[in-house]
Design an enzyme around this catalytic site. Structure first.
Site, short mmCIF file in Angstrom:
data_model
loop_
_atom_site.label_atom_id
_atom_site.label_comp_id
_atom_site.label_asym_id
_atom_site.label_seq_id
_atom_site.Cartn_x
_atom_site.Cartn_y
_atom_site.Cartn_z
N HIS A 86 9.29 0.56 3.72
CA HIS A 86 9.90 -0.56 2.99
C HIS A 86 10.84 0.00 1.93
O HIS A 86 10.42 0.75 1.04
CB HIS A 86 8.82 -1.46 2.36
CG HIS A 86 8.13 -2.30 3.37
ND1 HIS A 86 6.78 -2.55 3.37
CD2 HIS A 86 8.64 -2.95 4.46
CE1 HIS A 86 6.48 -3.33 4.42
NE2 HIS A 86 7.60 -3.58 5.09
N ALA A 87 12.10 -0.38 2.02
CA ALA A 87 13.16 0.28 1.26
C ALA A 87 12.92 0.29 -0.25
O ALA A 87 13.16 1.28 -0.92
CB ALA A 87 14.49 -0.39 1.59
N ARG A 88 12.45 -0.83 -0.78
CA ARG A 88 12.37 -0.95 -2.24
C ARG A 88 11.16 -0.25 -2.85
O ARG A 88 11.04 -0.18 -4.08
CB ARG A 88 12.33 -2.43 -2.61
CG ARG A 88 11.12 -3.20 -2.09
CD ARG A 88 11.33 -4.69 -2.25
NE ARG A 88 10.28 -5.50 -1.66
CZ ARG A 88 10.32 -6.82 -1.61
NH1 ARG A 88 11.35 -7.47 -2.09
NH2 ARG A 88 9.34 -7.50 -1.07
N GLU A 89 10.26 0.26 -2.02
CA GLU A 89 9.03 0.86 -2.53
C GLU A 89 9.27 2.34 -2.84
O GLU A 89 8.73 3.24 -2.19
CB GLU A 89 7.90 0.61 -1.51
CG GLU A 89 7.66 -0.89 -1.33
CD GLU A 89 6.83 -1.28 -0.11
OE1 GLU A 89 6.28 -0.38 0.56
OE2 GLU A 89 6.73 -2.50 0.17
N HIS A 129 3.06 2.99 0.95
CA HIS A 129 3.77 1.78 0.50
C HIS A 129 3.51 1.61 -0.99
O HIS A 129 2.79 2.37 -1.61
CB HIS A 129 3.21 0.54 1.19
CG HIS A 129 3.49 0.39 2.65
ND1 HIS A 129 4.24 -0.64 3.13
CD2 HIS A 129 3.11 1.12 3.73
CE1 HIS A 129 4.32 -0.55 4.45
NE2 HIS A 129 3.63 0.51 4.84
N SER A 130 4.08 0.55 -1.56
CA SER A 130 3.65 0.08 -2.87
C SER A 130 3.87 -1.43 -2.88
O SER A 130 4.65 -1.93 -2.06
CB SER A 130 4.46 0.73 -3.99
OG SER A 130 5.79 0.25 -4.03
N TYR A 131 3.28 -2.21 -3.72
CA TYR A 131 2.36 -1.80 -4.75
C TYR A 131 1.07 -2.57 -4.59
O TYR A 131 1.03 -3.50 -3.77
CB TYR A 131 2.96 -2.07 -6.15
CG TYR A 131 3.30 -3.52 -6.43
CD1 TYR A 131 2.42 -4.35 -7.12
CD2 TYR A 131 4.51 -4.08 -6.00
CE1 TYR A 131 2.74 -5.67 -7.41
CE2 TYR A 131 4.82 -5.40 -6.29
CZ TYR A 131 3.94 -6.18 -6.99
OH TYR A 131 4.26 -7.49 -7.25
N ASN A 140 7.87 -2.88 9.13
CA ASN A 140 6.40 -2.87 9.27
C ASN A 140 5.87 -4.14 9.96
O ASN A 140 4.70 -4.47 9.84
CB ASN A 140 5.73 -2.67 7.91
CG ASN A 140 4.40 -1.94 8.05
OD1 ASN A 140 4.26 -1.06 8.92
ND2 ASN A 140 3.42 -2.29 7.23
N GLU A 145 -1.28 1.61 -0.43
CA GLU A 145 -0.40 0.88 -1.36
C GLU A 145 -0.55 1.55 -2.72
O GLU A 145 -1.60 1.44 -3.36
CB GLU A 145 -0.83 -0.59 -1.46
CG GLU A 145 -0.71 -1.37 -0.16
CD GLU A 145 0.69 -1.91 0.12
OE1 GLU A 145 1.60 -1.70 -0.71
OE2 GLU A 145 0.86 -2.54 1.17
N ARG A 181 14.11 -4.82 1.29
CA ARG A 181 12.86 -4.37 1.93
C ARG A 181 13.08 -3.86 3.36
O ARG A 181 12.42 -2.93 3.81
CB ARG A 181 11.89 -5.56 1.95
CG ARG A 181 10.64 -5.41 2.81
CD ARG A 181 9.81 -6.68 2.70
NE ARG A 181 8.77 -6.79 3.71
CZ ARG A 181 7.48 -6.47 3.50
NH1 ARG A 181 7.10 -6.01 2.34
NH2 ARG A 181 6.59 -6.64 4.45
O1 0X9 Z 1 2.87 -6.24 4.40
C1 0X9 Z 1 2.99 -5.01 4.58
O2 0X9 Z 1 3.71 -4.54 5.46
C2 0X9 Z 1 2.20 -4.05 3.68
N1 0X9 Z 1 2.24 -4.50 2.32
S1 0X9 Z 1 3.65 -4.42 1.48
O3 0X9 Z 1 3.47 -5.13 0.23
N2 0X9 Z 1 3.94 -2.90 1.09
O4 0X9 Z 1 4.70 -4.93 2.27
C3 0X9 Z 1 0.77 -3.98 4.16
C4 0X9 Z 1 0.60 -3.52 5.58
C5 0X9 Z 1 -0.84 -3.42 6.00
N3 0X9 Z 1 -0.97 -3.11 7.40
C6 0X9 Z 1 -0.81 -4.03 8.39
N4 0X9 Z 1 -0.71 -5.30 8.16
N5 0X9 Z 1 -0.80 -3.61 9.63
ZN ZN Z 2 5.45 -1.88 2.00
#
Ligand code: 0X9
Ligand code: ZN
Length: 419
Positions: free
Chosen positions: A179-182, A305-307, A252, A380, A234
């Protein structure tokens, strides 16, 4: 009719984000704490309308949700929340101001350091790539770098392999920046790589018995777009033919294991757009192919990732757990204990659907379900919302220090049980 025209103009403005930070002047992040299932459900509906940027997603009662609204829509959002009896606090009162301060802090740190690569500021993609090459040149026999493909916009993607035991040793695959902004993610991944390389004598046994595969920034186009145009971007930057000119897919939500079954969107303007098909994004195909190449020996997949400070394991597509979930949970607890011991930073642990929300198409689910990597984790990183994605650069080193302790626990586990 006029109202309709105005409303659709507002909608398009909200969907296709302009490529400057002007749209963030007066934007606010509101934090709400839903206390009933109905409120959670309402917030999920609100998120599906794609009018606001959900910095964290609604996933259960008692769990905070951070919602960013552009200045023109802050009053509407506040009113909406009040109407359904949801109290809110203003977490960030002016997002543009927060970004300006962060930019200044980053520039100051860059100016006083004078070094091409360090962990006092966030670095551009080409600096990270050049540093990977340098590591390989100065540490032959320990590090090697290979090109694994190019991005949608034509940037080269590189992977660094670290280890001196040769092929066949158990492997740990680590990526960041999906995710770009993380931004704390590539910064932490490079921090940990640097620790292992600069202290390779200390970690001789580990490096002789385990192979590490590092790709610190797997969404380079998005990451660069954050630096040049929109700090809160993102997704990837591909053109999926949106009539509104919305770009990119959520990398993702793009992986081909139960792809797009839930927690993803078919709307190209959404931040959780799954893409037109599984693995539509070339960057994810490039990473997938590397995981597949080493799949037979990989024991761990770690994606940063964050956060929110969470150590998550599959599944993300269902609330059911993998049959070996207890193994993943045990190792996660050991890793987090070591992490917390460093600076007292607390993490929650569990399956991503149960701790967070259902979201199919994640790289972690594919690593386990598609490539058969037993210990697949999404981490995260810091913080829990004070700065969110805009984590000040003076937190890079403490985040790196604590996360490295967790990585060492995982790596030693692999060394002791698989080599
Ligand atoms: O939503 C996401 O992709 C992740 N959280 S974020 O806030 N960094 O975007 C969590 C991903 C957890 N894993 C899966 N859902 N497979
Ligand atoms: Zn993320």
């Amino acid at each position: 009719m006029r109202i309709l025209v105005v409303l659709s103009a507002l909608l398009v403005a909200a969907l296709a984000r302009p490529s400057t930070h002007d749209y963030l002047h007066g934007a606010q992040v509101l934090r709400v704490n839903p206390t009933t299932a109905a409120q959670v459900h309402y917030l999920q509906g609100l998120q599906n309308q794609d009018l606001y940027d959900f910095w964290t997603e609604p996933h259960g009662t008692g769990l905070p949700v951070d919602i960013m609204a552009q200045a023109f829509s802050v009053p509407v959002l506040k009113k909406t929340l009040q109407t359904i009896g949801l109290e809110f606090t203003v977490q960030v009162s002016d997002v543009a101001l927060l970004l300006a301060k962060d930019r200044e802090a980053n520039q100051k740190a860059r100016a006083s350091s004078g070094r091409e690569m360090d962990w006092t500021s966030y670095h551009r993609y080409d600096e990270i790539e050049a540093w990977l090459e340098e590591l390989a040149t100065t540490n032959p026999g320990l590090c090697s770098v290979e090109e694994i493909g190019t991005t949608y916009e034509g940037r080269t993607m590189k992977m660094l392999t670290l280890g001196k035991g040769g092929a066949g040793k158990p492997g740990i695959f680590i990526d960041g920046g999906i995710h770009a902004r993380e931004w704390i993610s590539p910064a932490t991944v490079t921090y940990m790589l640097n620790e292992l390389v600069t202290n390779s004598a200390t970690y001789d046994d580990l490096l002789s018995n385990v192979n590490f595969y590092f790709i610190p920034s797997i969404n380079p186009d998005g990451y660069e777009y954050c630096h040049t145009d929109d700090r809160l971007w993102r997704k990837t930057r591909s053109d999926n033919g949106s009539p509104f000119g919305c770009m990119g897919a959520d990398p993702n939500r793009n992986w081909g294991f139960h792809w797009n079954e839930n927690g993803a969107s078919n709307n190209p303007c959404s931040d959780i757009y799954a893409g037109p098909e599984a693995f539509s994004e070339v960057e994810m195909r490039n990473v997938r192919d590397q995981i597949l190449k080493y799949a037979d020996s990989l024991v761990v997949y770690l994606t940063f990732h964050s956060y929110s400070q969470l150590w998550l394991y599959p599944w993300g597509y269902t609330s059911a757990l993998p049959s070996d979930w207890q193994d993943l949970d045990d190792l996660a607890h050991s890793a987090v204990d070591a992490l917390t011991a460093v600076h007292g930073t607390r993490y929650d642990i569990g399956s991503s659907t149960n701790v967070l929300y259902a979201a199919a198409g994640g790289s972690d689910d594919w690593a386990k379900g598609g490539a058969g990597v037993k210990y697949a984790y999404t981490v995260e990183l810091r913080d829990t919302g004070n700065y969110g994605f805009v984590l000040p650069p003076d937190q890079i080193i403490p985040t790196g220090e604590e996360t490295f302790e967790a990585l060492k626990v995982v790596a030693n586990y692999v060394r002791n049980n698989y080599s």
